[in-house]
Design an enzyme around this catalytic site. Structure first.
Site, PDB file in Angstrom:
ATOM      1  N   GLU A   1       0.406  -9.041  -1.053  1.00 57.89           N
ATOM      2  CA  GLU A   1      -0.245 -10.457  -0.668  1.00 57.89           C
ATOM      3  C   GLU A   1      -1.464 -10.811  -0.991  1.00 57.89           C
ATOM      4  OE1 GLU A   1       1.437 -11.933   3.138  1.00 57.89           O
ATOM      5  OE2 GLU A   1       0.250 -13.747   3.163  1.00 57.89           O
TER       6      GLU A   1
ATOM      7  N   SER B   1       8.619 -12.160  -0.911  1.00 58.67           N
ATOM      8  CA  SER B   1       7.331 -11.361  -0.842  1.00 58.67           C
ATOM      9  C   SER B   1       7.312  -9.874  -0.724  1.00 58.67           C
ATOM     10  CB  SER B   1       6.663 -11.758   0.238  1.00 58.67           C
ATOM     11  OG  SER B   1       5.586 -11.009   0.576  1.00 58.67           O
ATOM     12  N   LEU B   2       8.527  -9.559   0.134  1.00 58.13           N
ATOM     13  CA  LEU B   2       8.711  -8.265   0.287  1.00 58.13           C
ATOM     14  C   LEU B   2       9.061  -7.403  -1.132  1.00 58.13           C
ATOM     15  CD1 LEU B   2      10.684  -7.912   3.853  1.00 58.13           C
ATOM     16  CD2 LEU B   2       8.248  -7.876   3.319  1.00 58.13           C
TER      17      LEU B   2
ATOM     18  N   GLY C   1       0.798  -1.248  -0.078  1.00 57.05           N
ATOM     19  CA  GLY C   1      -0.049   0.036   0.068  1.00 57.05           C
ATOM     20  C   GLY C   1       0.847   1.189  -0.260  1.00 57.05           C
TER      21      GLY C   1
ATOM     22  N   ARG D   1      10.162 -23.947   1.203  1.00 52.76           N
ATOM     23  CA  ARG D   1       9.633 -24.096   2.271  1.00 52.76           C
ATOM     24  C   ARG D   1       8.522 -25.736   2.139  1.00 52.76           C
ATOM     25  NH1 ARG D   1       8.326 -17.770   3.479  1.00 52.76           N
ATOM     26  NH2 ARG D   1      10.632 -17.225   4.192  1.00 52.76           N
TER      27      ARG D   1
ATOM     28  N   SER E   1      12.481 -17.207  11.456  1.00 47.48           N
ATOM     29  CA  SER E   1      13.005 -16.970  10.046  1.00 47.48           C
ATOM     30  C   SER E   1      13.893 -17.687   9.445  1.00 47.48           C
ATOM     31  CB  SER E   1      13.268 -15.533   9.818  1.00 47.48           C
ATOM     32  OG  SER E   1      13.974 -15.205   8.615  1.00 47.48           O
TER      33      SER E   1
ATOM     34  N   HIS F   1       1.682 -19.744   6.910  1.00 46.68           N
ATOM     35  CA  HIS F   1       2.522 -18.564   6.817  1.00 46.68           C
ATOM     36  C   HIS F   1       1.792 -17.525   5.882  1.00 46.68           C
ATOM     37  CE1 HIS F   1       5.994 -16.325   7.202  1.00 46.68           C
ATOM     38  NE2 HIS F   1       6.536 -16.407   6.006  1.00 46.68           N
TER      39      HIS F   1
ATOM     40  N   ARG G   1       5.759 -19.816  -2.556  1.00 44.74           N
ATOM     41  CA  ARG G   1       6.562 -18.621  -2.628  1.00 44.74           C
ATOM     42  C   ARG G   1       8.090 -18.800  -2.121  1.00 44.74           C
ATOM     43  NH1 ARG G   1       8.096 -14.787   1.219  1.00 44.74           N
ATOM     44  NH2 ARG G   1       6.606 -15.382   2.771  1.00 44.74           N
TER      45      ARG G   1
HETATM   46  C1  LIG Z   1       6.385 -13.510  10.779  1.00 45.14           C
HETATM   47  C2  LIG Z   1       6.664 -12.897   9.271  1.00 45.14           C
HETATM   48  C3  LIG Z   1       7.928 -12.865   8.774  1.00 45.14           C
HETATM   49  C4  LIG Z   1       8.032 -12.516   7.211  1.00 45.14           C
HETATM   50  N1  LIG Z   1       9.364 -12.355   6.882  1.00 45.14           N
HETATM   51  C5  LIG Z   1       9.473 -12.158   5.427  1.00 45.14           C
HETATM   52  C6  LIG Z   1      10.702 -11.901   5.233  1.00 45.14           C
HETATM   53  O1  LIG Z   1      11.592 -11.749   5.790  1.00 45.14           O
HETATM   54  N2  LIG Z   1      10.679 -11.588   3.737  1.00 45.14           N
HETATM   55  C7  LIG Z   1       9.713 -11.649   2.671  1.00 45.14           C
HETATM   56  O2  LIG Z   1      10.031 -11.233   1.642  1.00 45.14           O
HETATM   57  N3  LIG Z   1       8.447 -11.796   3.497  1.00 45.14           N
HETATM   58  C8  LIG Z   1       8.216 -12.179   4.842  1.00 45.14           C
HETATM   59  N4  LIG Z   1       6.962 -12.351   5.051  1.00 45.14           N
HETATM   60  C9  LIG Z   1       6.002 -12.020   4.230  1.00 45.14           C
HETATM   61  C10 LIG Z   1       5.699 -10.532   4.014  1.00 45.14           C
HETATM   62  O3  LIG Z   1       5.967  -9.689   5.377  1.00 45.14           O
HETATM   63  C11 LIG Z   1       4.310 -10.312   3.798  1.00 45.14           C
HETATM   64  O4  LIG Z   1       3.745 -11.276   2.854  1.00 45.14           O
HETATM   65  C12 LIG Z   1       3.968  -8.763   3.300  1.00 45.14           C
HETATM   66  O5  LIG Z   1       4.593  -7.999   4.211  1.00 45.14           O
HETATM   67  C13 LIG Z   1       2.556  -8.360   3.106  1.00 45.14           C
HETATM   68  O6  LIG Z   1       2.500  -6.916   2.813  1.00 45.14           O
HETATM   69  P1  LIG Z   1       1.305  -6.401   2.265  1.00 45.14           P
HETATM   70  O7  LIG Z   1       1.369  -4.974   2.164  1.00 45.14           O
HETATM   71  O8  LIG Z   1       0.749  -7.111   1.199  1.00 45.14           O
HETATM   72  O9  LIG Z   1       0.217  -6.467   3.682  1.00 45.14           O
HETATM   73  P2  LIG Z   1       0.257  -6.117   5.068  1.00 45.14           P
HETATM   74  O10 LIG Z   1       1.654  -5.710   5.545  1.00 45.14           O
HETATM   75  O11 LIG Z   1      -0.194  -7.388   5.531  1.00 45.14           O
HETATM   76  O12 LIG Z   1      -0.554  -5.004   5.382  1.00 45.14           O
HETATM   77  C14 LIG Z   1      -2.023  -5.174   4.984  1.00 45.14           C
HETATM   78  C15 LIG Z   1      -2.615  -3.608   5.470  1.00 45.14           C
HETATM   79  O13 LIG Z   1      -3.840  -3.781   4.998  1.00 45.14           O
HETATM   80  C16 LIG Z   1      -4.760  -3.093   6.256  1.00 45.14           C
HETATM   81  N5  LIG Z   1      -5.959  -3.781   5.920  1.00 45.14           N
HETATM   82  C17 LIG Z   1      -6.342  -5.010   6.043  1.00 45.14           C
HETATM   83  N6  LIG Z   1      -7.697  -5.391   5.629  1.00 45.14           N
HETATM   84  C18 LIG Z   1      -8.135  -4.082   5.776  1.00 45.14           C
HETATM   85  C19 LIG Z   1      -9.474  -3.525   5.540  1.00 45.14           C
HETATM   86  N7  LIG Z   1     -10.689  -4.375   5.595  1.00 45.14           N
HETATM   87  N8  LIG Z   1      -9.858  -2.085   5.785  1.00 45.14           N
HETATM   88  C20 LIG Z   1      -8.482  -1.277   5.877  1.00 45.14           C
HETATM   89  N9  LIG Z   1      -7.328  -1.753   5.885  1.00 45.14           N
HETATM   90  C21 LIG Z   1      -7.120  -3.095   6.131  1.00 45.14           C
HETATM   91  C22 LIG Z   1      -3.969  -3.510   7.468  1.00 45.14           C
HETATM   92  O14 LIG Z   1      -4.313  -2.449   8.273  1.00 45.14           O
HETATM   93  C23 LIG Z   1      -2.536  -3.127   6.915  1.00 45.14           C
HETATM   94  O15 LIG Z   1      -2.358  -1.738   6.717  1.00 45.14           O
HETATM   95  C24 LIG Z   1       6.790 -12.523   6.450  1.00 45.14           C
HETATM   96  C25 LIG Z   1       5.682 -12.985   6.997  1.00 45.14           C
HETATM   97  C26 LIG Z   1       5.444 -13.166   8.305  1.00 45.14           C
HETATM   98  C27 LIG Z   1       4.204 -13.543   8.888  1.00 45.14           C
END
Ligand SMILES: Cc1cc2nc3c(=O)[nH]c(=O)nc-3n(C[C@H](O)[C@H](O)[C@H](O)COP(=O)(O)OP(=O)(O)OC[C@H]3O[C@@H](n4cnc5c(N)ncnc54)[C@H](O)[C@@H]3O)c2cc1C
Length: 590
Positions: free
Chosen positions: A387, A402-403, A15, A296, A250, A363, A397
C-alpha cells in the site's frame, strides 16, 4: 562472496512476500516492523483476494480482470504492472492454497469465489471474512521457516526512521529506533524495501490500524524520494463510525447479497417497521447492472448524495442501512463470520436480524512512493511494495485487488532488490551511517527538549478533522486550500509541542510525536496535489470540475519535497496506457 543482506521494512503481506522470495533466492534479510509481524494491518483485511480463475464458468479471464482494474481506476494506473498482476493472480491463489490458507470451498470441494465491487464476475477468493489474517499467518509461517534456517532476522518493535544514503546517492541501509530502549542505530545493506502500508492516520479516524501513519514514506520523501498521486485516497462506503476509529463492514457483505437502502421518508422512523415499498434501494435503482456492487468511489458518492443532497438518512442521522437480514443465518455465519461479530460487539445489534447502520470512511491510500516497473524508487537501491507504493490502483482501487497487489508487488520487489544488491560495490567507509544516526538523534533530542504549550495529540485531531472535511469524498479548491493552510499552521504549532512523558523507555507518545511531523509533511502532497488536479477522476471528485480531463490530467502527479514554506514541488508523468485505451467510465448504463 557472502549472500547480500536486504533490509525489508514492514511485516504485512507485501513485506513478508518480499522476504520469502529473497530467502528462496539465497539472500539474507533483516526484517523490521513496529508491531509483531502477525499484528500488521494486513491482518484486518476481511473480504477476499482477486484472481480470475473462472471456476464458476462465467467466462472470466485475466484480461477481464485487467480491464475491470484499469476501468475501475479511471485509467490512471500504469498498465504494465496491473497486467502482470492480473496474469499472475490465479497461480498466486494456488500457491496460497498449497501453503494452507483455509479458503472457503463449494460443496464440491473447489475454491469458492464471490463478487466484489466493480466487476460482474465472481472473482474474489476468501476465507470467511478474515481473509487477511489467514493470508498473513500463512506467509508468516513461511518466513519463520527461513528464520529458523538463519536467513531472516526479525526486528519487531523497531521503527524505521530514515534511509542511509551515501555521497553518491545510493541506499546503504537504514536507521531505526528500538521502541523499548529508544536507542537509535544504523543497519547496513545495499538494498532496502519499504513495505510500510497506508497513511490512514493522516485523516484521524479511518478503517486502518493506528500504525498506518505514512511516517516512513514521509521520511524518505523528505530525503528525496518522489511521492506520486498523493491526492488519491479511497473512502470506503460502508464503515461503522466509532469514538476511537472507524470499523469496516467489508464489501463482501454486499458480495453475499447485502442491500443498501434508506427510508424514502426522511425524519425520525425509530421503532417503525419500514415496509419494502418505502425503502429506497438507491444503488440498485441508479445502477441496475452493478447494483450494490458498483465500485467504492461511486457507492460512496451515492451515499453522500442521498444523505446530504436529498436529506435522507436514518432518523435524521447521516447514515444508511446495509441490510443482511434477508439472508439465511447459516450462510452469513459461513461466509461473513468475522465482520458480523465486529458489528455486534461495537454497535450492540445482531446484523443477522437488523440492518446495519453505516457511513463512508477513509480507507485506502492509492498514492504512494513513486516506483518503476522493478519496484525501485528514484533513490537507487530503495524499493517499495504494497500500500505504500503508488502503482496498481490508479484513481480508485477495486475491492480485493489490494491483497493481490501487495503479494505480487512483494514477489517482484524482493528478487529485484536482491539482484540490485548483488551488483553493488561495498560502500566507502560507513556509507554515511554515522552521520545519519547523529541526525536522527538530534531530532529526538530537540523533540524531548521542547517546552511549548501544544499537545501533539490535539494537533493530530485537528489534522484529521480538516483532512476529513476537505480532502475526502467531495473536494473544492477553496476547502483544499483551507486544509493546506491548516496543515501549515499545524507545522508551525508543532515547533511548540511539549511532551507529557519524556522518559526513554517504551515511550509511545514520543514515537507518535515524531511520526506526527512526518504526517504533516506528507499531508501537503494530498492537499496541494488535490488542488492542482482540476478534474474529477475516480475517488477524486470536484463538483466544480465534474468531468475527467484526459488531455490535461491523464498524468501521474509527482511531488518532490523542498522544505520551502510553499510546500512540495510538483511535476507530472505520462501514464502507461499501452494496452487499454481510455474510454468513458460509466456504471449506470449497460
Ligand atoms: C479493515 C480493512 C479491510 C480490508 N480488507 C481487504 C480485503 O478484503 N481485500 C483486499 O484486497 N484489501 C483489503 N484491505 C486493504 C489491505 O488490507 C491493505 O491494503 C494491505 O493489507 C496492506 O498491506 P501492506 O503489506 O502494504 O501493509 P500493512 O499490512 O499495513 O503492513 C505495514 C507494515 O509496516 C510496518 N511499519 C510501518 N511503518 C513502519 C516503520 N516506520 N518502521 C518499521 N515498520 C513499520 C508495520 O509494523 C507493518 O508490519 C482492507 C483494509 C482494511 C483497513
Amino acid at each position: 562472496m557472502a549472500a547480500p543482506r536486504i533490509i525489508v521494512v514492514g511485516g504485512g503481506l507485501a513485506g513478508l512476500a518480499a522476504v520469502i522470495k529473497i530467502a528462496e533466492a539465497g539472500g539474507n534479510v533483516d526484517l523490521f516492523s513496529i508491531v509483531p509481524v502477525k499484528r500488521s494491518h494486513s491482518v484486518c483485511a476481511q473480504g477476499g483476494i482477486n484472481a480470475a480463475k473462472n471456476l464458476k464458468g462465467e467466462g472470466d479471464s485475466t484480461w477481464q480482470h485487467f480491464d475491470d482494474s484499469i476501468f475501475g481506476g479511471d485509467f490512471l494506473a500504469n498498465q504494465t504492472l496491473v497486467k502482470g498482476m492480473c496474469e499472475a493472480a490465479p497461480a498466486i491463489i494456488d500457491l496460497l492454497d498449497r501453503m494452507g490458507v483455509p479458503f472457503n470451498r463449494t460443496p464440491e470441494g473447489v475454491l469458492d469465489f464471490r463478487r466484489f465491487g466493480g466487476t460482474l464476475y465472481n472473482r474474489t477468493a476468501f476465507a470467511g471474512a478474515t481473509t487477511g489474517q489467514q493470508l498473513l499467518y500463512a506467509l508468516d509461517e513461511q518466513v519463520r521457516r527461513h528464520e529458523a534456517e538463519g536467513k531472516v532476522k526479525k526486528y519487531e518493535g523497531w521503527e524505521f526512521l530514515s534511509a542511509v544514503i551515501d555521497g553518491n546517492g545510493l541506499t546503504r541501509g537504514i536507521t531505526a529506533m528500538d521502541l523499548r530502549t529508544m536507542e537509535v542505530k544504523a543497519f547496513p545493506s545495499n538494498a532496502v524495501i519499504l513495505a510500510t502500508g497506508g497513511v490512514g492516520a493522516i485523516f484521524g479516524k479511518s478503517t486502518n490500524s493506528v500504525v498506518c501513519t505514512g511516517s516512513a514514506q514521509s521520511a524518505v520523501f523528505q530525503q528525496g524520494a518522489c511521492y506520486a498521486n498523493g491526492e488519491l485516497i479511497q473512502v470506503h462506503p460502508t464503515a461503522i463510525p466509532g469514538e476511537d476509529k472507524l470499523r469496516l463492514m467489508s464489501e463482501s457483505a454486499r458480495g453475499e447479497g447485502g442491500r443498501v437502502w434508506v427510508p424514502r421518508k426522511p425524519g425520525d422512523n425509530r421503532g417503525k417497521q419500514i415496509p419494502e415499498s418505502e425503502r429506497f434501494y438507491f444503488l440498485e435503482e441508479w445502477y441496475p447492472k452493478y447494483g450494490n456492487l458498483v465500485p467504492r468511489d461511486i457507492a460512496t458518492r451515492a451515499i453522500h448524495k442521498v444523505v446530504y443532497e436529498m436529506g435522507l438518512g436514518i432518523d435524521g442521522q447521516p447514515m444508511v442501512y446495509l441490510d443482511l437480514s434477508h439472508i439465511d443465518h447459516a450462510t452469513l455465519d459461513r461466509k461473513l463470520g468475522g465482520i458480523l461479530e465486529i458489528y455486534e460487539k461495537f454497535v450492540g445489534d445482531d446484523p443477522r436480524k437488523v440492518p446495519m447502520k453505516i457511513f463512508p470512511g477513509m480507507h485506502y491510500t492509492m498514492g504512494g512512493l513513486w516506483i518503476d516497473n522493478d519496484h525501485m524508487t528514484n533513490i537507487p537501491g530503495l524499493f517499495a511494495a504494497g500500500e505504500c507504493d503508488y502503482q496498481y490502483h490508479g484513481a480508485n482501487r477495486l475491492g480485493a485487488n489490494s491483497l493481490m497487489s501487495c503479494i505480487y508487488g512483494g514477489f517482484l520487489a524482493g528478487p529485484n532488490a536482491l539482484r540490485w544488491a548483488k551488483n553493488q560495490k561495498a560502500a566507502e567507509g560507513d556509507g554515511g551511517a554515522a552521520a545519519e544516526v547523529s541526525r536522527q538523534i538530534a531530532i529526538n533530542e530537540s523533540l524531548l527538549k521542547k517546552e511549548g504549550k501544544e499537545n501533539p495529540f490535539k494537533l493530530w485531531r485537528e489534522l484529521g478533522d480538516v483532512m476529513t472535511e476537505h480532502a475526502t469524498v467531495v473536494r473544492y479548491n477553496k476547502g483544499l486550500k483551507q486544509a493546506d493552510e491548516k496543515v501549515v499552521e499545524l507545522l508551525e504549532r508543532y515547533r511548540c509541542v511539549s511532551l507529557a512523558d519524556r522518559s526513554q523507555w517504551a515511550n509511545t507518545s514520543f514515537a507518535f510525536a515524531r511520526q506526527l511531523k512526518n504526517m504533516l509533511e506528507l499531508a501537503r502532497t494530498i492537499t496541494l496535489g488535490g488542488i492542482l488536479r482540476d478534474e474529477s477522476r475516480g475517488a477524486h471528485y470536484k463538483p466544480d470540475f465534474p468531468e475527467r480531463n484526459d488531455e490535461k490530467f491523464l498524468k501521474t502527479t509527482r511531488a518532490w519535497f523542498t522544505g520551502a514554506p510553499e510546500g512540495p514541488r510538483f511535476d507530472w508523468e505520462e501514464v502507461d496506457t499501452q494496452y487499454i485505451k481510455p474510454r468513458p467510465r460509466r456504471y449506470d448504463t449497460a
